[in-house]
Design a protein around this motif. Structure first.
Motif, PDB file in Angstrom:
ATOM      1  N   GLY B  99       0.811  -1.214   0.000  1.00  6.79           N
ATOM      2  CA  GLY B  99       0.000   0.000   0.000  1.00  6.79           C
ATOM      3  C   GLY B  99       0.841   1.259   0.000  1.00  6.79           C
ATOM      4  O   GLY B  99       0.322   2.376  -0.011  1.00  6.79           O
ATOM      5  N   LEU B 100       2.151   1.088   0.006  1.00  6.81           N
ATOM      6  CA  LEU B 100       3.062   2.228   0.083  1.00  6.81           C
ATOM      7  C   LEU B 100       2.938   3.106  -1.150  1.00  6.81           C
ATOM      8  O   LEU B 100       3.004   4.331  -1.082  1.00  6.81           O
ATOM      9  N   ASP B 101       2.757   2.442  -2.291  1.00  8.61           N
ATOM     10  CA  ASP B 101       2.539   3.164  -3.543  1.00  8.61           C
ATOM     11  C   ASP B 101       1.152   2.784  -4.037  1.00  8.61           C
ATOM     12  O   ASP B 101       0.984   1.788  -4.725  1.00  8.61           O
ATOM     13  N   PRO B 102       0.152   3.537  -3.643  1.00  9.97           N
ATOM     14  CA  PRO B 102      -1.232   3.072  -3.870  1.00  9.97           C
ATOM     15  C   PRO B 102      -1.705   3.104  -5.323  1.00  9.97           C
ATOM     16  O   PRO B 102      -2.790   2.626  -5.594  1.00  9.97           O
ATOM     17  N   THR B 103      -0.899   3.620  -6.244  1.00  5.38           N
ATOM     18  CA  THR B 103      -1.358   3.651  -7.633  1.00  5.38           C
ATOM     19  C   THR B 103      -1.658   2.242  -8.122  1.00  5.38           C
ATOM     20  O   THR B 103      -0.817   1.357  -8.013  1.00  5.38           O
ATOM     21  N   GLY B 104      -2.880   2.076  -8.620  1.00  2.00           N
ATOM     22  CA  GLY B 104      -3.223   0.778  -9.209  1.00  2.00           C
ATOM     23  C   GLY B 104      -3.359  -0.345  -8.204  1.00  2.00           C
ATOM     24  O   GLY B 104      -3.299  -1.516  -8.561  1.00  2.00           O
ATOM     25  N   ILE B 105      -3.547   0.015  -6.937  1.00  2.53           N
ATOM     26  CA  ILE B 105      -3.602  -1.041  -5.913  1.00  2.53           C
ATOM     27  C   ILE B 105      -4.825  -1.932  -6.106  1.00  2.53           C
ATOM     28  O   ILE B 105      -4.778  -3.136  -5.857  1.00  2.53           O
ATOM     29  N   ILE B 106      -5.932  -1.336  -6.586  1.00  2.00           N
ATOM     30  CA  ILE B 106      -7.149  -2.121  -6.778  1.00  2.00           C
ATOM     31  C   ILE B 106      -6.921  -3.201  -7.832  1.00  2.00           C
ATOM     32  O   ILE B 106      -7.319  -4.348  -7.658  1.00  2.00           O
ATOM     33  N   ARG B 107      -6.238  -2.814  -8.888  1.00  2.00           N
ATOM     34  CA  ARG B 107      -5.978  -3.769  -9.955  1.00  2.00           C
ATOM     35  C   ARG B 107      -5.115  -4.915  -9.421  1.00  2.00           C
ATOM     36  O   ARG B 107      -5.349  -6.083  -9.705  1.00  2.00           O
ATOM     37  N   ARG B 108      -4.131  -4.546  -8.614  1.00  2.00           N
ATOM     38  CA  ARG B 108      -3.246  -5.573  -8.062  1.00  2.00           C
ATOM     39  C   ARG B 108      -4.012  -6.465  -7.076  1.00  2.00           C
ATOM     40  O   ARG B 108      -3.847  -7.681  -7.064  1.00  2.00           O
ATOM     41  N   LEU B 109      -4.858  -5.826  -6.277  1.00  2.00           N
ATOM     42  CA  LEU B 109      -5.662  -6.589  -5.325  1.00  2.00           C
ATOM     43  C   LEU B 109      -6.578  -7.559  -6.055  1.00  2.00           C
ATOM     44  O   LEU B 109      -6.712  -8.730  -5.684  1.00  2.00           O
ATOM     45  N   GLU B 110      -7.187  -7.057  -7.128  1.00  2.00           N
ATOM     46  CA  GLU B 110      -8.095  -7.897  -7.899  1.00  2.00           C
ATOM     47  C   GLU B 110      -7.364  -9.107  -8.450  1.00  2.00           C
ATOM     48  O   GLU B 110      -7.873 -10.236  -8.424  1.00  2.00           O
ATOM     49  N   HIS B 111      -6.158  -8.847  -8.901  1.00  2.00           N
ATOM     50  CA  HIS B 111      -5.356  -9.947  -9.451  1.00  2.00           C
ATOM     51  C   HIS B 111      -5.123 -11.020  -8.378  1.00  2.00           C
ATOM     52  O   HIS B 111      -5.338 -12.207  -8.614  1.00  2.00           O
ATOM     53  N   ILE B 112      -4.719 -10.561  -7.198  1.00  2.00           N
ATOM     54  CA  ILE B 112      -4.440 -11.523  -6.126  1.00  2.00           C
ATOM     55  C   ILE B 112      -5.698 -12.301  -5.753  1.00  2.00           C
ATOM     56  O   ILE B 112      -5.671 -13.522  -5.577  1.00  2.00           O
ATOM     57  N   ILE B 113      -6.822 -11.569  -5.682  1.00  2.00           N
ATOM     58  CA  ILE B 113      -8.076 -12.243  -5.308  1.00  2.00           C
ATOM     59  C   ILE B 113      -8.452 -13.282  -6.346  1.00  2.00           C
ATOM     60  O   ILE B 113      -8.846 -14.404  -6.002  1.00  2.00           O
TER      61      ILE B 113
END
Ligand SMILES: [Zn+2]
Lengths: 141, 376
Positions: B99-113
């Motif tokens: 979360g340190l660099d929040p850019t695109g975190i949702i996309r990354r989270l979605e990928h992990i999920i």
């Protein structure tokens, strides 16, 4: 599957320390009561008030320990998981015909379960729910 | 008064005095002990309380594991023993994106999920080759619950052992304060096991149930992974009704579905209505229906983000209809009161559409939640 339905008993531990303390309290208050009554019976002179106070104290200790024991028993009883009935409501898609039965494995909402005895339309499972246990309980707020 | 009686009296008086002294001494001693060791005693009592709960949590964890294994055996007819695989899955961890660099975190989270979801389902498929799609989804849910129970048990055990080691009042206090809530949640998980193994609809599925009632008998198509949409005429408006694909245990991708439809229609949508279950406060009635604005989608936030993003892009109003329920009810078999809320929610949807849109408009209605036990 059977295991889930009947295996509702948990491994339950009675709080040993608490039970011992309460039982000791119970015995002590009984002894105190006994001594107080005996001395009030044998002694015919003054200091009757002291005996009365002793009796009152030991009776209240007695009732407190009995209450605690009952409370503990009730709590261990309430710890078990609730066993509830699950009901399947069946309704006709065309007319208003409806019936209910126990949930059966494989049931799901909007599953077709045969023909309507009244109008030959399709019977559907309308809803599946668990019967609530605390009905008609009035809350203050 | 005879001499004898008098001597008896004196003796008894002496006895009473002695007893009084002893009692006084005991009181004084007790007072001093409590004064000096009070916190230590309290700490030990708290540890005992946590220990009791820990026993229960362990029993729940074992029950979850056992149910998972026996259900897999029963439904999946595996050729080998699923136990080691289940044990491995129960220790599964998810690592959140940085979360340190929040850019695109949702996309990354979605990928992990989605990787996690895929992996879990894949494991279940391996363990239960005979299970069909619906059973596969339900089994995955059972495993998720067993996993959650295992995690809870391990965290509480960690604090218990830590507290025992350090005898620190504050470490023990932390877990002791949360214990009632933790136990409530764990009991809900145990009840969820029953609902998931039998495929009964759960409280969380109330949004899906609303959508199912609306879309029954219409043609459906798959619009996103495990998500179906159906076109329904409501009051002269064209409504796209979205829900996860049932009756297997599934939440689908409502965010993706709403985004797809909005992109398809190039934003010509008058209103988005999202129906979901919401946690009630103590004292609120179960099955109570409330309205609001915003994207009413729970979970890790991916779907919520997508809906907010696309709704803002096309400037489409977002309405929420929430059906209140207790935390215990969210993942256990649906209660009667909640079903009564469904009718009310449908009426509210109709009213919202009637008041906020014109004839010929397009609206989106999304029923969010786990659709286990609810077809379409
Ligand atoms: Zn009929």
């Amino acid at each position: 599957m059977v295991m889930i339905m009947e295996g509702e008993k948990e491994t339950r531990r009675t709080p040993i320390l608490l039970t011992v303390v309460i039982l000791a309290m119970l015995i002590m208050s009984l002894i105190a009561l006994f001594i107080a009554i005996r001395s009030s019976l044998t002694r015919r002179t003054i200091e009757i008030e002291a005996d009365i106070v002793n009796i009152i104290l030991s009776v209240s200790a007695l009732s407190l320990s009995v209450y605690l024991l009952l409370q503990m028993r009730r709590r261990t009883m309430a710890l078990g998981l609730d066993k509830t009935r699950v009901v399947t409501v069946i309704k006709c898609a065309s007319c208003g015909y409806g019936s209910t039965r126990e949930f059966e494995k494989g049931d799901y909402v909007l599953r077709e379960v045969g023909q309507c005895p009244r109008c030959n339309g399709t019977l559907l499972i309308h809803s599946i729910f668990r019967e609530s246990k605390q009905e008609g309980k009035k809350e203050k707020f | 008064m005879s001499l004898e009686a008098l001597s008896l009296n004196i003796q008894q008086g002496n006895l009473q005095d002695n007893v009084g002294w002893i009692f006084q001494a005991i009181w004084l001693l007790a007072f001093i002990i409590i004064w000096i060791y009070g916190q230590r005693i309290q700490t030990i009592l708290m540890l005992k309380e946590i220990e009791g709960s820990l026993y229960r949590l362990k029993a729940m964890r074992d029950r979850g594991r056992q149910i998972a294994i026996s259900t897999i055996r029963e439904i999946g007819k595996p050729s080998e023993d699923p136990t080691p695989r289940v044990d491995r899955l129960l220790e599964h961890v998810d690592i959140e994106p940085v979360g340190l660099d929040p850019t695109g975190i949702i996309r990354r989270l979605e990928h992990i999920i989605s990787v996690r979801e895929f992996k879990l389902k894949d494991e279940v498929r391996r363990m239960a080759p005979q299970a069909d799609e619906v059973q596969l989804n339900n089994l995955t849910n059972v495993l998720e619950v067993a996993l959650a129970l295992n995690q809870i048990y391990k965290v509480v055990r960690h604090y218990y052992l830590m507290g025992k080691k350090t005898l620190s009042f504050y470490i023990i206090l932390q877990i002791q304060m949360l214990l009632p809530l933790i136990m409530k949640e764990s009991e809900a998980f145990v009840n969820a096991l029953r609902a998931f193994t039998l495929g009964q609809p759960i409280g969380d599925g109330v949004g899906a149930l609303v959508a199912a009632r609306l879309m029954y008998g219409r043609e459906k198509r798959l619009i996103a992974h495990d998500t179906v949409v159906s076109e329904v005429d409501i009051d002269g408006r064209k409504a796209y009704v979205i829900k996860a694909k049932g009756p297997g245990g599934n939440v689908g991708k409502p965010g993706e579905a709403i985004k797809q439809i909005l992109e398809e229609k190039e934003g010509r949508v008058a209103l988005i209505i999202i129906v979901d279950a919401a946690q009630k406060l103590e004292g609120e009635r179960s099955g109570e229906v409330v309205e609001g604005v915003g994207a009413a989608i729970g979970g890790p936030g991916v779907d919520k983000y997508k809906v907010e993003e696309v709704a803002a892009k096309y400037n489409v109003p977002l309405s929420a209809i929430l059906i209140k329920e207790d935390v215990d009810d969210v993942i256990s078999t649906m209660r009667k009161e909640i079903i009564d809320g469904v009718e009310e929610a449908i009426n509210r949807i109709k009213r919202l559409i009637h008041e906020n849109t014109k004839e010929g408009d397009t609206v989106i209605i999304a029923g969010v939640g786990n659709t286990i036990g609810i077809a379409q």
